[in-house]
Design a protein around this motif. Structure first.
Motif, PDB file in Angstrom:
ATOM      1  N   TRP A  61     -32.528  -0.414  -8.945  1.00  0.00           N
ATOM      2  CA  TRP A  61     -32.747  -0.314 -10.385  1.00  0.00           C
ATOM      3  C   TRP A  61     -32.335  -1.617 -11.036  1.00  0.00           C
ATOM      4  O   TRP A  61     -31.281  -2.161 -10.740  1.00  0.00           O
ATOM      5  N   SER A  62     -33.178  -2.097 -11.943  1.00  0.00           N
ATOM      6  CA  SER A  62     -32.837  -3.286 -12.700  1.00  0.00           C
ATOM      7  C   SER A  62     -33.520  -3.196 -14.064  1.00  0.00           C
ATOM      8  O   SER A  62     -34.740  -3.302 -14.142  1.00  0.00           O
ATOM      9  N   GLU A  63     -32.741  -2.970 -15.082  1.00  0.00           N
ATOM     10  CA  GLU A  63     -33.216  -2.819 -16.459  1.00  0.00           C
ATOM     11  C   GLU A  63     -34.414  -1.874 -16.536  1.00  0.00           C
ATOM     12  O   GLU A  63     -34.277  -0.686 -16.317  1.00  0.00           O
ATOM     13  N   ASP A  64     -35.607  -2.421 -16.800  1.00  0.00           N
ATOM     14  CA  ASP A  64     -36.785  -1.586 -17.004  1.00  0.00           C
ATOM     15  C   ASP A  64     -37.672  -1.495 -15.759  1.00  0.00           C
ATOM     16  O   ASP A  64     -38.843  -1.163 -15.856  1.00  0.00           O
ATOM     17  N   LEU A  65     -37.120  -1.761 -14.591  1.00  0.00           N
ATOM     18  CA  LEU A  65     -37.903  -1.768 -13.357  1.00  0.00           C
ATOM     19  C   LEU A  65     -37.177  -0.989 -12.269  1.00  0.00           C
ATOM     20  O   LEU A  65     -35.974  -1.129 -12.092  1.00  0.00           O
ATOM     21  N   CYS A  66     -37.936  -0.173 -11.559  1.00  0.00           N
ATOM     22  CA  CYS A  66     -37.416   0.596 -10.431  1.00  0.00           C
ATOM     23  C   CYS A  66     -38.215   0.161  -9.201  1.00  0.00           C
ATOM     24  O   CYS A  66     -39.433   0.340  -9.160  1.00  0.00           O
ATOM     25  N   LEU A 104     -39.566 -12.994   3.051  1.00  0.00           N
ATOM     26  CA  LEU A 104     -39.442 -13.162   1.609  1.00  0.00           C
ATOM     27  C   LEU A 104     -40.792 -13.391   0.936  1.00  0.00           C
ATOM     28  O   LEU A 104     -41.038 -12.882  -0.144  1.00  0.00           O
ATOM     29  N   LYS A 105     -41.672 -14.141   1.578  1.00  0.00           N
ATOM     30  CA  LYS A 105     -42.967 -14.437   0.964  1.00  0.00           C
ATOM     31  C   LYS A 105     -43.800 -13.158   0.816  1.00  0.00           C
ATOM     32  O   LYS A 105     -44.413 -12.924  -0.222  1.00  0.00           O
ATOM     33  N   LYS A 106     -43.796 -12.309   1.831  1.00  0.00           N
ATOM     34  CA  LYS A 106     -44.553 -11.047   1.760  1.00  0.00           C
ATOM     35  C   LYS A 106     -43.959 -10.142   0.683  1.00  0.00           C
ATOM     36  O   LYS A 106     -44.691  -9.552  -0.110  1.00  0.00           O
ATOM     37  N   LEU A 107     -42.641 -10.053   0.659  1.00  0.00           N
ATOM     38  CA  LEU A 107     -41.976  -9.223  -0.333  1.00  0.00           C
ATOM     39  C   LEU A 107     -42.240  -9.740  -1.742  1.00  0.00           C
ATOM     40  O   LEU A 107     -42.513  -8.962  -2.657  1.00  0.00           O
ATOM     41  N   ALA A 108     -42.178 -11.054  -1.917  1.00  0.00           N
ATOM     42  CA  ALA A 108     -42.428 -11.649  -3.232  1.00  0.00           C
ATOM     43  C   ALA A 108     -43.862 -11.381  -3.684  1.00  0.00           C
ATOM     44  O   ALA A 108     -44.100 -11.075  -4.849  1.00  0.00           O
ATOM     45  N   GLY A 128     -22.164 -22.676   2.790  1.00  0.00           N
ATOM     46  CA  GLY A 128     -22.689 -21.788   3.828  1.00  0.00           C
ATOM     47  C   GLY A 128     -23.593 -20.680   3.310  1.00  0.00           C
ATOM     48  O   GLY A 128     -24.137 -19.904   4.094  1.00  0.00           O
ATOM     49  N   THR A 129     -23.781 -20.590   2.006  1.00  0.00           N
ATOM     50  CA  THR A 129     -24.657 -19.564   1.454  1.00  0.00           C
ATOM     51  C   THR A 129     -26.080 -20.109   1.322  1.00  0.00           C
ATOM     52  O   THR A 129     -26.306 -21.320   1.427  1.00  0.00           O
ATOM     53  N   THR A 130     -26.994 -19.205   1.106  1.00  0.00           N
ATOM     54  CA  THR A 130     -28.386 -19.614   0.906  1.00  0.00           C
ATOM     55  C   THR A 130     -28.857 -19.157  -0.469  1.00  0.00           C
ATOM     56  O   THR A 130     -28.325 -18.214  -1.047  1.00  0.00           O
ATOM     57  N   GLU A 131     -29.859 -19.848  -0.950  1.00  0.00           N
ATOM     58  CA  GLU A 131     -30.485 -19.516  -2.223  1.00  0.00           C
ATOM     59  C   GLU A 131     -31.982 -19.655  -2.020  1.00  0.00           C
ATOM     60  O   GLU A 131     -32.438 -20.535  -1.296  1.00  0.00           O
ATOM     61  N   TYR A 132     -32.741 -18.781  -2.645  1.00  0.00           N
ATOM     62  CA  TYR A 132     -34.194 -18.807  -2.493  1.00  0.00           C
ATOM     63  C   TYR A 132     -34.849 -19.238  -3.801  1.00  0.00           C
ATOM     64  O   TYR A 132     -34.396 -18.865  -4.879  1.00  0.00           O
ATOM     65  N   VAL A 133     -35.910 -20.014  -3.678  1.00  0.00           N
ATOM     66  CA  VAL A 133     -36.706 -20.417  -4.833  1.00  0.00           C
ATOM     67  C   VAL A 133     -38.137 -19.955  -4.572  1.00  0.00           C
ATOM     68  O   VAL A 133     -38.763 -20.365  -3.590  1.00  0.00           O
ATOM     69  N   VAL A 154     -33.651  -8.353  -8.992  1.00  0.00           N
ATOM     70  CA  VAL A 154     -34.158  -7.493  -7.910  1.00  0.00           C
ATOM     71  C   VAL A 154     -34.137  -8.243  -6.585  1.00  0.00           C
ATOM     72  O   VAL A 154     -33.696  -7.709  -5.563  1.00  0.00           O
ATOM     73  N   PHE A 155     -34.608  -9.492  -6.585  1.00  0.00           N
ATOM     74  CA  PHE A 155     -34.581 -10.287  -5.354  1.00  0.00           C
ATOM     75  C   PHE A 155     -33.151 -10.483  -4.864  1.00  0.00           C
ATOM     76  O   PHE A 155     -32.884 -10.431  -3.666  1.00  0.00           O
ATOM     77  N   HIS A 156     -32.224 -10.702  -5.797  1.00  0.00           N
ATOM     78  CA  HIS A 156     -30.815 -10.873  -5.425  1.00  0.00           C
ATOM     79  C   HIS A 156     -30.273  -9.609  -4.746  1.00  0.00           C
ATOM     80  O   HIS A 156     -29.571  -9.678  -3.737  1.00  0.00           O
ATOM     81  N   LYS A 157     -30.621  -8.441  -5.289  1.00  0.00           N
ATOM     82  CA  LYS A 157     -30.158  -7.180  -4.705  1.00  0.00           C
ATOM     83  C   LYS A 157     -30.819  -6.901  -3.355  1.00  0.00           C
ATOM     84  O   LYS A 157     -30.189  -6.327  -2.461  1.00  0.00           O
ATOM     85  N   LEU A 158     -32.075  -7.310  -3.210  1.00  0.00           N
ATOM     86  CA  LEU A 158     -32.782  -7.073  -1.945  1.00  0.00           C
ATOM     87  C   LEU A 158     -32.265  -7.952  -0.818  1.00  0.00           C
ATOM     88  O   LEU A 158     -32.094  -7.500   0.312  1.00  0.00           O
ATOM     89  N   PHE A 159     -32.035  -9.219  -1.113  1.00  0.00           N
ATOM     90  CA  PHE A 159     -31.671 -10.176  -0.073  1.00  0.00           C
ATOM     91  C   PHE A 159     -30.197 -10.555  -0.069  1.00  0.00           C
ATOM     92  O   PHE A 159     -29.762 -11.336   0.773  1.00  0.00           O
ATOM     93  N   LYS A 160     -29.433 -10.040  -1.035  1.00  0.00           N
ATOM     94  CA  LYS A 160     -28.007 -10.335  -1.137  1.00  0.00           C
ATOM     95  C   LYS A 160     -27.734 -11.839  -1.187  1.00  0.00           C
ATOM     96  O   LYS A 160     -26.722 -12.324  -0.691  1.00  0.00           O
ATOM     97  N   SER A 161     -28.691 -12.573  -1.739  1.00  0.00           N
ATOM     98  CA  SER A 161     -28.581 -14.011  -1.991  1.00  0.00           C
ATOM     99  C   SER A 161     -29.270 -14.290  -3.306  1.00  0.00           C
ATOM    100  O   SER A 161     -30.258 -13.646  -3.632  1.00  0.00           O
ATOM    101  N   PRO A 162     -28.778 -15.286  -4.045  1.00  0.00           N
ATOM    102  CA  PRO A 162     -29.441 -15.617  -5.306  1.00  0.00           C
ATOM    103  C   PRO A 162     -30.885 -16.057  -5.087  1.00  0.00           C
ATOM    104  O   PRO A 162     -31.194 -16.695  -4.074  1.00  0.00           O
ATOM    105  N   ALA A 163     -31.735 -15.704  -6.023  1.00  0.00           N
ATOM    106  CA  ALA A 163     -33.141 -16.118  -5.965  1.00  0.00           C
ATOM    107  C   ALA A 163     -33.567 -16.544  -7.361  1.00  0.00           C
ATOM    108  O   ALA A 163     -33.173 -15.932  -8.354  1.00  0.00           O
ATOM    109  N   LYS A 164     -34.351 -17.596  -7.406  1.00  0.00           N
ATOM    110  CA  LYS A 164     -34.864 -18.091  -8.684  1.00  0.00           C
ATOM    111  C   LYS A 164     -36.379 -18.116  -8.606  1.00  0.00           C
ATOM    112  O   LYS A 164     -36.963 -18.441  -7.561  1.00  0.00           O
TER     113      LYS A 164
END
Length: 168
Positions: A61-66, A104-108, A128-133, A154-164
Motif C-alpha cells: 500500500w502506498s497512498e492512493d495505490l495498491c 527490475l526492468k520487467k517489474l517497472a 555497500g547499498t544499491t540504488e536504482y534509477v 512502491v519500488f523501494h518497498k518491493l526491492f528494499k532499496s531506494p529507487a528514483k
C-alpha cells in the motif's frame, strides 16, 4: 488462488490461531485481509476462474495505490489488468497487479504501464547499498499511473532499496 491464510478465516474475518499468529508476527499485514477476501470473491465468479492458478505473495500500500504481487504461470497481462480493474471497483482504490520477479526492468514496465522504460540503472554506493534509477521518456511522464513519489515508494518497498524515476 493460493493465499497464506485459510479461506474460511479470510471469508468470515475471524482468524484461527494459526492465521492470527501470521498476522501478529508480521508475515501477513492486517490490511491484506480485505484484498485477499476480494480476490476470493472474484475467483468465485465465472469470468475470473483463472485466478485458481495464481499464488498471492503480498500487497503493498502506498497512498492512493495498491500493488498486489502474485506469482503465476499464465502470461496474459490482459487478464491481470481485468482483475485489477474489478478489484479497484471493490476496494475503491487504484490497483496494480504485478508478477513476483527480481527483474527490475520487467517489474517497472508492469507497474508503470503504459509508459515505456528507456532503461534501468543500478548504482552501487560506497557504503555497500544499491540504488536504482528507472529512466522514462519525459513525453511519457504524463501517462504515469500515479505520482512519481508514490511509484518510487512502491519500488523501494518491493526491492528494499531506494529507487528514483528519472525523466529524460
Amino acid at each position: 488462488m493460493k493465499i497464506p491464510l485459510d479461506y474460511i478465516c479470510v471469508k468470515t474475518g475471524v482468524l484461527c490461531p494459526r492465521c492470527q499468529r501470521l498476522v501478529d508476527s508480521g508475515k501477513v499485514d492486517k490490511k491484506e485481509i480485505p484484498v485477499m477476501k476480494a480476490l476470493i470473491e472474484l475467483e468465485e465468479e465465472k469470468e475470473f476462474k483463472f485466478l485458481k492458478d495464481l499464488n498471492y505473495i503480498r500487497t503493498i500500500w502506498s497512498e492512493d495505490l495498491c500493488v498486489i504481487v502474485v506469482k503465476s504461470d499464465m502470461q496474459s497481462q490482459y487478464q491481470l489488468k481485468k482483475v485489477a480493474k474489478a478489484l479497484s471497483e471493490k476496494l475503491n482504490v487504484r490497483v496494480q497487479i504485478v508478477e513476483d520477479t527480481r527483474d527490475l526492468k520487467k517489474l517497472a514496465s508492469e507497474l508503470l504501464s503504459p509508459v515505456r522504460i528507456v532503461g534501468v540503472n543500478t548504482i552501487w554506493l560506497p557504503d555497500g547499498t544499491t540504488e536504482y534509477v528507472i529512466r522514462i521518456s519525459k513525453y511519457d511522464a504524463r501517462a504515469l499511473p500515479t505520482k512519481v513519489e508514490v511509484l518510487e515508494d512502491v519500488f523501494h518497498k518491493l526491492f528494499k532499496s531506494p529507487a528514483k524515476i528519472k525523466m529524460e
